[in-house]
Scaffold this motif. Sequence first.
Motif, PDB file in Angstrom:
ATOM      1  N   ASN A 146       0.604  -1.639  -0.317  1.00  0.00           N
ATOM      2  CA  ASN A 146      -0.381  -0.575  -0.090  1.00  0.00           C
ATOM      3  C   ASN A 146       1.437   1.273  -0.148  1.00  0.00           C
ATOM      4  O   ASN A 146       0.463   2.170  -0.096  1.00  0.00           O
ATOM      5  CB  ASN A 146      -0.871  -0.051   1.210  1.00  0.00           C
ATOM      6  N   HIS A 147       1.865   1.481   0.595  1.00  0.00           N
ATOM      7  CA  HIS A 147       3.084   2.336   0.959  1.00  0.00           C
ATOM      8  C   HIS A 147       3.516   2.975  -0.792  1.00  0.00           C
ATOM      9  O   HIS A 147       3.355   4.017  -0.834  1.00  0.00           O
ATOM     10  CB  HIS A 147       3.752   2.358   1.494  1.00  0.00           C
ATOM     11  N   GLY A 148       3.900   1.756  -1.093  1.00  0.00           N
ATOM     12  CA  GLY A 148       4.525   1.906  -2.940  1.00  0.00           C
ATOM     13  C   GLY A 148       3.370   3.312  -3.496  1.00  0.00           C
ATOM     14  O   GLY A 148       4.267   3.803  -4.388  1.00  0.00           O
ATOM     15  N   MET A 149       1.977   2.681  -3.335  1.00  0.00           N
ATOM     16  CA  MET A 149       0.950   3.118  -3.992  1.00  0.00           C
ATOM     17  C   MET A 149       1.021   4.118  -3.611  1.00  0.00           C
ATOM     18  O   MET A 149       0.652   4.702  -4.554  1.00  0.00           O
ATOM     19  CB  MET A 149      -0.107   1.570  -4.223  1.00  0.00           C
ATOM     20  N   ALA A 150       0.679   4.197  -2.331  1.00  0.00           N
ATOM     21  CA  ALA A 150       0.915   5.828  -1.906  1.00  0.00           C
ATOM     22  C   ALA A 150       2.004   6.488  -2.505  1.00  0.00           C
ATOM     23  O   ALA A 150       1.260   7.738  -2.599  1.00  0.00           O
ATOM     24  CB  ALA A 150       0.548   5.570  -0.580  1.00  0.00           C
TER      25      ALA A 150
END
Length: 634
Positions: free
Chosen positions: A199-203
């Motif tokens: 999730n953090h990468g896409m955020a």
Amino acid sequence: MNRSPMILVRFVTYFRQTLLVCLSQLSSGMANSEIQSRWQDSIDPSTAARWADDLFGPASAAGALDAASVAIVKDGEILLQKGYGYADVIAQRPATGTTPFRSGSVNKVFTAIAILQLVEQGVLELDDEINRHLSRAKVETPLGVTTVRHLITHSAGFEERFRGTLNAQPKTTRATRAYIEEHAHEQVRKPGFVLNYSNHGMALAGTIIEDVTGLTYGEYIAKHIFAPLNMNTAVVEQPGRIPTDAAQQHSIGDDGQLSPRPLLYKETFYLGSGGFYFSSLDMAKFMNAVLARSSLLLQASSWEQMFTRELSSGEGYSGGIGLGFWMYEMQRYPDGTLKETPSVTGQGGDTEGFSLRMLMLPEERVGIFFATVKSTKSVFDPIDFDTWSSGFDFIEQFRGFPSQPTFTGEGPPLSAFVGSYVTNRRPFAGSEFFLSILSRHPQRVSLRDNELLWSGTALRRIGARSFDYPADGELRPVVSFSDDLQTVWRNQSTSYRRYAAFHPHTYLGLLVIVSAAAALFSLVPALWPRRRVSRRLDVLLAAAALLAVATIAVQPLALLLGDHWRLESPRFLIQAMLGWAVLALTAYVSLAMIRSRADKLARPTKPLVWQRRLALLALGVLVSLFVAYDVLKL
């Protein structure tokens, strides 16, 4: 030197390879025609509706779902668009094909498409270093150059934290620098090598979209994806923007009555990883655009790049990922070997009781999307609705799955796979880490009667490093190992790292519980009456033990009392303060015991000495863990 024979050999080789390629393409085309024919014969509006009625109708009637909405497309047409149950149970408002549902992670594919659009515009390149395009706050990437490509292929190597990803009332339309810096995730793996859902990468990809365009993430997606496709009900998930006819989640109050559950919004920084509302009709339009490789969204070359596998999940039998789209099943050449393009692709999403699934078959130009809201009843009753298997049930019913051949070649011995594997999708330090180790258990790969087992389930070998679960007529979960056998994937997205049999990560939860129990034995001498020997040290030891237990228990107890595991909460500060108090008390008691050894008048009995040592040892273990993982962030 006469080069004529060499030239002749090269010509013959080239001619042979060209002929084989042509035959392969012809055979592949025939196979695709057969598949198209099979779909053409088996699915139409009536059969699609019958399948959906048989699946969603009973689930809604049984209380597994409050609401569901489904859309099925084929060859650019919408075969089905229908709702089930109630979008609002209290008001008895039926769910329809135009009811907006919360998107969850499904809108990660919007983020990937937006990145490709910016590449086409020349604003950025996929292999640009991410800090080149982040203007609000830079990201520490100590393990290697981290690119935009790594973000949208879930391979940037960040840990996964959930603290502070939701907010009861976001106050800004874009994340502040302070928020991004405070919630930065540690990079724990070298980027570009290990595929692991992030999730953090896409955020961060969504943040780049904002920083290079000057628009908010929601404004950009609305202008460049929703508007061109006439996705009329799609909106960003922020206060004041939720459609009044959206599907509503409910909860049961203390009086036993249903009431609307307060909405916890995605923090604006995390909108790129999942933060919209849209209907199944909207997603039918989106799927048709993707299957047609519409120029309204991307150029043909970008679509080709998006649907070419970037990273495999292990050996490749379990698929992998393209540029943002997960690949659940790969196309095959006539000889059965895998291509680098998917035959089944898509994205799922789960958030706060909403569960969604989008699956597309690019060669057949067929797609299915459905969104559900879990029923409040299912929290208390053994009723469940599995969106993963339900989505693939559609493909099973109308097309079937290619069978995986039993492996007969050479590969590592089965004993080489045996070990303990811990998921990489987790926090690696801090308060969240302490909470996770008490509830997360490693996956065990074991060997029994010359058969490999994944947490007790027998596997069938289909490749040198790949196995599947025995099941008939459905997409079998695939367990696939990396070349060095140190990483394993199950169902594409989440990887697990091998640990030694006695590695602390695999037994840390047990170590914490045993140490806390041993420390609590200090309560006995603290309460035991005696005349000549002081109880002051024993009382301090008992106090330290009780504080240590409170440190461990504060987060689970807070969650049981209604706190939310994805909200920023005072429980983290309380836990830190308790941890420091345990550290201070333990240090003081240790020094006091050393000093007391010189006091011959107040020397305790041997049982008391050994009990104190045991309590100090137990407290020392807990304090060491606190310092290592919460303070030093090891």
